[in-house]
Design a protein around this motif. Structure first.
Motif, PDB file in Angstrom:
ATOM      1  N   GLY A 153      65.902  62.851  36.496  1.00 17.44           N
ATOM      2  CA  GLY A 153      66.024  63.173  37.983  1.00 17.44           C
ATOM      3  C   GLY A 153      64.877  64.450  38.180  1.00 17.44           C
ATOM      4  O   GLY A 153      64.412  64.569  39.258  1.00 17.44           O
ATOM      5  N   GLY A 154      65.238  65.287  37.082  1.00 24.76           N
ATOM      6  CA  GLY A 154      64.276  66.546  37.250  1.00 24.76           C
ATOM      7  C   GLY A 154      62.842  66.162  37.223  1.00 24.76           C
ATOM      8  O   GLY A 154      61.920  66.814  37.873  1.00 24.76           O
ATOM      9  N   GLU A 155      62.433  65.098  36.533  1.00 18.25           N
ATOM     10  CA  GLU A 155      60.967  64.601  36.566  1.00 18.25           C
ATOM     11  C   GLU A 155      60.538  63.989  37.475  1.00 18.25           C
ATOM     12  O   GLU A 155      59.513  64.242  38.182  1.00 18.25           O
ATOM     13  N   VAL A 156      61.414  63.089  38.507  1.00 19.42           N
ATOM     14  CA  VAL A 156      61.092  62.959  39.657  1.00 19.42           C
ATOM     15  C   VAL A 156      60.891  63.854  40.625  1.00 19.42           C
ATOM     16  O   VAL A 156      59.663  63.554  41.288  1.00 19.42           O
ATOM     17  N   ARG A 157      61.574  64.859  40.818  1.00 21.47           N
ATOM     18  CA  ARG A 157      61.289  65.917  41.608  1.00 21.47           C
ATOM     19  C   ARG A 157      60.113  66.563  41.282  1.00 21.47           C
ATOM     20  O   ARG A 157      59.435  66.827  42.027  1.00 21.47           O
ATOM     21  N   SER A 158      59.927  66.742  40.166  1.00 22.85           N
ATOM     22  CA  SER A 158      58.558  67.558  39.607  1.00 22.85           C
ATOM     23  C   SER A 158      57.259  66.975  39.781  1.00 22.85           C
ATOM     24  O   SER A 158      56.291  67.353  40.506  1.00 22.85           O
ATOM     25  N   LYS A 159      57.417  65.513  39.308  1.00 20.23           N
ATOM     26  CA  LYS A 159      56.051  64.625  39.545  1.00 20.23           C
ATOM     27  C   LYS A 159      55.733  64.400  40.971  1.00 20.23           C
ATOM     28  O   LYS A 159      54.730  63.884  41.092  1.00 20.23           O
ATOM     29  N   GLY A 162      58.388  67.650  44.698  1.00 20.51           N
ATOM     30  CA  GLY A 162      59.448  67.739  45.638  1.00 20.51           C
ATOM     31  C   GLY A 162      59.495  66.842  46.616  1.00 20.51           C
ATOM     32  O   GLY A 162      60.638  66.883  47.764  1.00 20.51           O
ATOM     33  N   LYS A 163      58.561  65.986  46.718  1.00 17.69           N
ATOM     34  CA  LYS A 163      58.767  65.001  48.098  1.00 17.69           C
ATOM     35  C   LYS A 163      59.788  63.993  47.892  1.00 17.69           C
ATOM     36  O   LYS A 163      60.309  63.174  48.634  1.00 17.69           O
ATOM     37  N   ILE A 164      59.922  63.496  46.633  1.00 19.64           N
ATOM     38  CA  ILE A 164      61.032  62.527  46.220  1.00 19.64           C
ATOM     39  C   ILE A 164      62.118  63.026  45.432  1.00 19.64           C
ATOM     40  O   ILE A 164      61.947  63.569  44.312  1.00 19.64           O
ATOM     41  N   VAL A 165      63.520  63.035  45.774  1.00 19.18           N
ATOM     42  CA  VAL A 165      64.652  63.671  45.103  1.00 19.18           C
ATOM     43  C   VAL A 165      65.463  62.519  45.204  1.00 19.18           C
ATOM     44  O   VAL A 165      65.805  61.834  45.972  1.00 19.18           O
ATOM     45  N   LEU A 166      66.079  62.283  43.935  1.00 26.56           N
ATOM     46  CA  LEU A 166      67.196  61.285  43.950  1.00 26.56           C
ATOM     47  C   LEU A 166      68.497  61.673  44.383  1.00 26.56           C
ATOM     48  O   LEU A 166      68.502  62.860  44.333  1.00 26.56           O
ATOM     49  N   LYS A 167      68.950  60.849  45.238  1.00 23.88           N
ATOM     50  CA  LYS A 167      70.149  61.038  46.185  1.00 23.88           C
ATOM     51  C   LYS A 167      71.402  61.317  45.072  1.00 23.88           C
ATOM     52  O   LYS A 167      72.229  62.380  45.441  1.00 23.88           O
ATOM     53  N   ARG A 168      71.323  60.771  44.095  1.00 24.57           N
ATOM     54  CA  ARG A 168      72.707  60.959  43.200  1.00 24.57           C
ATOM     55  C   ARG A 168      72.562  60.605  41.760  1.00 24.57           C
ATOM     56  O   ARG A 168      72.044  59.695  41.367  1.00 24.57           O
ATOM     57  N   ILE A 169      73.110  61.465  40.958  1.00 20.06           N
ATOM     58  CA  ILE A 169      73.287  61.189  39.676  1.00 20.06           C
ATOM     59  C   ILE A 169      74.623  61.645  39.093  1.00 20.06           C
ATOM     60  O   ILE A 169      75.298  62.752  39.696  1.00 20.06           O
ATOM     61  N   SER A 170      75.106  60.832  38.118  1.00 21.43           N
ATOM     62  CA  SER A 170      76.507  61.226  37.584  1.00 21.43           C
ATOM     63  C   SER A 170      76.406  61.123  36.417  1.00 21.43           C
ATOM     64  O   SER A 170      75.953  60.293  35.810  1.00 21.43           O
ATOM     65  N   ALA A 171      77.008  62.105  35.741  1.00 28.97           N
ATOM     66  CA  ALA A 171      76.728  62.551  34.328  1.00 28.97           C
ATOM     67  C   ALA A 171      78.568  62.472  33.651  1.00 28.97           C
ATOM     68  O   ALA A 171      79.215  62.875  34.143  1.00 28.97           O
ATOM     69  N   LEU A 172      78.637  61.587  32.667  1.00 31.06           N
ATOM     70  CA  LEU A 172      80.154  61.326  32.307  1.00 31.06           C
ATOM     71  C   LEU A 172      80.083  61.983  30.964  1.00 31.06           C
ATOM     72  O   LEU A 172      79.562  61.593  29.996  1.00 31.06           O
ATOM     73  N   ASP A 173      80.922  63.203  30.834  1.00 31.42           N
ATOM     74  CA  ASP A 173      80.932  63.912  29.695  1.00 31.42           C
ATOM     75  C   ASP A 173      79.739  64.182  29.162  1.00 31.42           C
ATOM     76  O   ASP A 173      79.396  64.063  28.018  1.00 31.42           O
TER      77      ASP A 173
END
Length: 322
Positions: A153-159, A162-173
């Motif tokens: 997600g951070g790479e998508v935003r950076s590359k 900032g024009k494309i940001v993922l809507k949701r990320i869920s991290a399980l432990d």
């Protein structure tokens, strides 16, 4: 600071630099469809997913990333895939990165979270630019996979500047060792518009602190989780991993909606406050797939000791569970 761990991580970077060209060749996306069928794609050819007869761009798309020393036959992957297969509103894709998620934990697997996560950020961006609905894309990861989805997600935003940001990320432990207290970046609320994290084994295998837009701490978020046996001396056994694994078991149950109850949760400063009833109540706050994406903060709940784990509204009030 643990300088010997830093030395190992630096050494791992140097060792793996020469392999950077092959990391996109040996890792795969697996698209599951029907009751028992799947289609395999090299991640380098990820845009071909969109042309598959078994991919429906009108549906929501979930990409699930497994953890350390796991693969597509692991119970966690099978459980998550089966949960989504019980619904008809998702494309379910897994990342098969078992070679890079194996071997020495710090020297190989942790280093590869960053290497592969960086590569995947560029690849996911390509798939989005090729037509994948970013508003319908949801990344879910367990343990090392929980850190991986943050890096993606951070790479998508950076590359995309900032024009494309993922809507949701869920991290399980999301994994603890190697990511907190060292120089490697761990998942944060900046990695997507909404980042929800479920903690079930904090300070052992799982992240020790709030890191997301919203953090859920079922049963206090630490081991032992309700129903888990005492840990033995041997690492990475079923008993040892029981609390760590509860996160994906909770998630799968929330996706499949097998029970009549949901994982209702309430806001609290800490577990002791929850146990004493010092909580803030908001309508419709549940942990898991149906978590509302307009909330922030720290939430607690109590679960049953066996499946079905969700207790509904009863889980928002502490009781002694035998």
């Amino acid at each position: 600071m643990e300088w010997h761990l830093i030395f190992i991580l630096i050494a791992g970077v140097l060792i793996n630099v020469s392999e950077s060209s092959s990391i996109t060749e040996r890792n795969k996306f697996i698209l599951y469809y029907g009751s028992d069928s799947s289609e395999v794609f090299s991640i380098a050819d990820g845009t071909k997913l969109l042309n598959s007869l078994h991919f429906d761009n009108l549906k929501k798309t979930v990409i699930y990333v497994h953890g350390y020393i796991e693969n597509q036959t692991s119970v966690s992957v099978k459980t998550i895939v089966d949960a989504y297969r019980q619904r008809d509103d998702y494309n379910i894709i897994t990342l098969d990165w078992h070679d890079d998620a194996s071997g020495d934990y710090l020297l190989n697997a942790v280093i590869n979270v960053n290497r592969l996560g960086k590569a995947l950020g560029a690849i996911i961006l390509e798939i989005i630019n090729a037509g994948l609905e970013v508003n319908k894309l949801h990344l879910v990861g367990h343990s090392l996979g929980g850190q991986m989805v943050g890096r993606i997600g951070g790479e998508v935003r950076s590359k995309s500047e900032g024009k494309i940001v993922l809507k949701r990320i869920s991290a399980l432990d999301p994994a603890f060792p190697g990511f907190y207290g060292l120089f490697l970046k761990h998942i944060t609320h900046d990695d997507a518009e909404f980042v929800d994290i479920i903690h079930t084994d904090a300070w052992r295998y799982g992240a020790p602190e709030d890191s997301g837009t919203v953090d859920f701490w079922p049963n206090g978020g630490k081991s032992l989780q309700a129903g888990c046996p005492r840990r033995g001396l041997k690492l990475l056994t079923d008993n040892d991993l029981c609390s760590h694994w509860r996160s994906w078991r909770f998630w799968a149950e929330s996706v499949a909606r097998k029970g009549t109850q949901q994982f209702n949760a309430v806001r609290a400063k800490h577990w002791s406050a929850f146990k004493e009833g010092d909580v803030g109540r908001e309508e419709g706050v549940v942990m898991g797939n149906d978590c509302p994406t307009n909330i922030t903060g720290t939430y607690f709940l109590q679960t049953n000791s066996e499946s079905p784990f969700a207790r509904g509204e009863a889980g928002t009030k502490y009781t002694e569970i035998i």
